[in-house]
Design an enzyme around this catalytic site. Structure first.
Site, PDB file in Angstrom:
ATOM      1  N   ALA A 101      22.057  31.505  42.207  1.00  0.00           N
ATOM      2  CA  ALA A 101      21.307  32.097  43.316  1.00  0.00           C
ATOM      3  C   ALA A 101      19.816  31.714  43.312  1.00  0.00           C
ATOM      4  CB  ALA A 101      21.493  33.618  43.310  1.00  0.00           C
TER       5      ALA A 101
ATOM      6  N   GLY B 218      23.869  32.271  53.337  1.00  0.00           N
ATOM      7  CA  GLY B 218      23.822  32.586  51.907  1.00  0.00           C
ATOM      8  C   GLY B 218      22.387  32.759  51.446  1.00  0.00           C
TER       9      GLY B 218
ATOM     10  N   ASP C  52      23.760  25.383  46.588  1.00  0.00           N
ATOM     11  CA  ASP C  52      24.868  24.818  45.809  1.00  0.00           C
ATOM     12  C   ASP C  52      25.341  23.471  46.340  1.00  0.00           C
ATOM     13  OD1 ASP C  52      24.731  27.144  44.411  1.00  0.00           O
ATOM     14  OD2 ASP C  52      26.731  27.870  44.929  1.00  0.00           O
TER      15      ASP C  52
ATOM     16  N   GLU D 273      32.519  38.017  33.487  1.00  0.00           N
ATOM     17  CA  GLU D 273      32.187  39.313  34.092  1.00  0.00           C
ATOM     18  C   GLU D 273      33.442  40.019  34.599  1.00  0.00           C
ATOM     19  OE1 GLU D 273      28.935  38.129  36.822  1.00  0.00           O
ATOM     20  OE2 GLU D 273      27.606  39.122  35.392  1.00  0.00           O
TER      21      GLU D 273
ATOM     22  N   GLY E 234      24.637  28.504  57.450  1.00  0.00           N
ATOM     23  CA  GLY E 234      25.031  29.252  56.261  1.00  0.00           C
ATOM     24  C   GLY E 234      24.085  30.409  55.998  1.00  0.00           C
TER      25      GLY E 234
END
Lengths: 429, 429
Positions: free
Chosen positions: A313, A12, A297, A170, A10
């Protein structure tokens, strides 16, 4: 020490931070695996959906990142499963043996099994998702501009966002600004009262990770912008022509964005607990397989009152870093450390000059929060060039009240509007 | 004068210039029709294919353009045909009546009926085409990096460009730079000798619209960059695993870009002549239907020695403008004017600091031509924001030797490599 092979699954926030940390130890060989060739800066995904940013501006090529990390190589591919006993990761039928594995696959959208959500709802988790929403909104605007039937036109011009968390808020703010500043100039014939942005939240308030005062500020701001905030309403079905609520209301729309839940990605070979996440020790490894770490996560480590750390994050960055450090500590014969969360607070942007931010007990709103949001996001946005381009786009939008990236790549078609007997007439707000 | 309805078909260089001209006469009502919601700046399309620019940077939203032209509206849709007697244009089953029609649909790729070109070749005419080529090149690089079979790896790393006109030459130059500057940093394990960019041209020289000295300069520059220029070779078939030439050579590759020909779009209801283009009077209208004008690449008006005007952006801009002016002249009872071509010359960029340009007998090459190319393209690139963003990307690439937009949106799969008996072994250059 003998050369060890660490596989990071991953690209991320968790994965990139792990790779960065592992590159301090040149004797370790690192393989980063991802199904995309880029790191996606998810916090700005909603701006791609709302035509504020171009897709590549929030997608940073993994190979550009790895140039600075000479002990790491990249393998593009879908990870299909882990055999923890054999210490092998399967990537598209090809075995990748590892000494240590760091899993950071993040989450995917959770539809909670509600009918129609997966089929007719629009998720906002991937770059493709965001571009699909943008294409759909532009297509709907064009279709509305040539539709004489007022019912169909209103359905085309209604955008529903399900979920009052940061992503939903948002996106609602961004679409509220598109409605107010872009649509009147691009579609001078459209009656703005027919253009609706509806934000639906099951709870009694928005942004439940924030203080009530921040949530109130956000709601007031969105409503002044023209966004309809519907609280205490639960979506029970998404249909091709609208959204059905538990209260019996039906909102005719062709665009319902689902931001109401995520679930861990999971991967065959690792047992999951609540939320499809993987339980680990405080040192972030899986108890039965101490050479397998889970970060970000996907990690389920208890934080407070039985709840795990927030899926944001900063958690992912800190856990990715610690997992890598603990592997290096083990290799050096040092003791591993437990995860200590450095809470960076919460922020969500609402629109021009407006955001909410909570940092270490400090609550900001309006312009100061917006400036803080801007700074933090630019700081973390990977890549010098991306930072410059995003800043350029933001400055342009700020001074022109315009959303620049209104390019429709693929046109969407819209089904006929059905009004069966059992559904009540359209409900105004 | 009574209000007249002018329909402009196509938002290319011809169409936009016609709309701009028509907006000088507020009593005229204008409808601009295009199947995309943006104007595509085709001269920079090759830079999207080679990962130098982001797609929206060369695509300018039509509605943003129309804001400045209050008498014009936009209709998104595919034009299906014209009934010139009834003066009706059909757009997706909907009749659009007109008093005057300006047709500027441009060209599409011409495969000359060669087997496999339409199916396995990659065209470079639309934004989608360019993004598909980019995705394919990145996918091929990733696949090559994990392929042990040397034959398959070399085929994955071979890029073939068919056609030595400006598009082929510019794409070859850009890919030559990617090969030299990007691949060694992104794929440190790759042997650069296995990475090939082959430009194939049937004629005995590149750039036949340019002077021989410019063509020689271009060829020398490309070859020094590492591009293989194969002249006098004719492609007879594109297969899933390679390109077959008339000379018997076979180039194993999965990516053959076809820039070797275009043909007019044509539209049912208008008779076409050579090249699928429409013959007009010097005033640019169709003789049998004086209220129908044809401008740009679709227009066939004799220029010199029986050949029509060149299919380049300046021709389209000038013809779009004149078509609109002649309509306004007719409405005012004035005499129409014949087309007079203002030849702006030819330019093609080759790489860093290098281009060829021929302007009014002046022949530039190398750095001066490159600066001229840069200035002209930035000047004509529609939209202040796009100009800024493109300049930013160029400056970034210039100073970092990097191509920024290496984001793979959709991954391509590659077929197995077959080496049947009848085909000769791979030919080195």
């Amino acid at each position: 020490m003998a050369e060890k092979h660490v596989v990071v699954l991953g690209a991320g926030f968790a994965g990139l931070n792990a790779v960065r940390e592992l590159s301090r130890e040149p004797s370790v060989r690192v393989t980063l695996v991802d199904r995309n060739n880029y790191h996606l800066f998810q916090p700005l995904l909603y701006q791609v959906a709302s035509a504020g940013l171009e897709a590549p501006q929030i997608a940073f090529p993994v190979r550009a990142f790895l140039r600075r990390h000479k002990n790491a190589r990249f393998l593009l591919g879908n990870a299909e499963g882990i055999d923890p006993r054999a210490r092998v990761l399967m990537v598209e039928g090809r075995p990748v043996p590892y000494d240590y594995l760091i899993v950071g696959l993040g989450t995917r959208t959770n539809d909670f099994g509600l009918p129609g959500v997966a089929k007719y709802g629009y998720a906002l988790k991937t770059l493709d998702d965001a571009m699909r929403i943008r294409d759909r909104l532009i297509s709907a605007g064009e279709e509305a501009s040539r539709t004489a039937d007022p019912h169909r036109r209103r359905a085309l011009l209604t955008m529903v966002i399900v979920g009052g968390g940061p992503t939903g808020v948002e996106l609602a703010g961004a679409l509220g600004e598109v409605r107010r500043h872009v649509i009147p100039r691009d579609f001078p014939g459209v009656d703005l009262r027919e253009v609706r942005v509806i934000l639906i939240e099951t709870g009694s308030r928005l942004l439940d990770a924030f203080a009530p005062s921040s949530a109130r500020y956000a709601q007031r701001f969105l409503e002044r912008l023209g966004v309809e905030v519907w609280l205490g309403e639960r979506v029970v079905e998404i249909r091709p022509d609208g959204v059905r609520l538990e209260s019996g209301k039906f909102i005719p729309t062709f665009t319902a964005v689902w931001t109401a839940g995520v679930t861990g990605q999971g991967i065959p070979g690792l047992q999951v607990v609540r939320g499809n996440r993987v339980a680990t020790t405080p040192e972030l490894y899986v108890p039965e397989h101490p050479e397998v770490y889970v970060a970000g996560d996907m990690n389920f480590l208890e934080y407070k009152d039985g709840r795990p750390y927030p899926q944001v994050a900063p958690t992912a960055m800190q856990q990715g870093r610690l997992a890598a450090q603990n592997i290096l500590r083990e290799l050096r014969g040092e003791e591993k450390r437990a995860f200590r969360y450095f809470d960076k607070g919460n922020m969500a942007t609402l629109g021009r000059n407006a955001a909410v931010a909570e940092i270490k007990g400090l609550r900001l709103s309006a312009f100061p929060a917006w400036v803080a949001w801007l700074g933090v996001h630019l700081y973390y946005l990977a890549g010098f060039r991306n930072r410059l381009m995003v800043l350029g786009n933001w400055a342009y939008s700020y001074f022109t009240y315009d959303y620049a990236v209104r390019v429709m790549h693929h046109r969407h078609e819209f089904p006929a509007l059905k009004t069966p007997l059992e559904q009540p007439a359209e409900m105004g707000a």
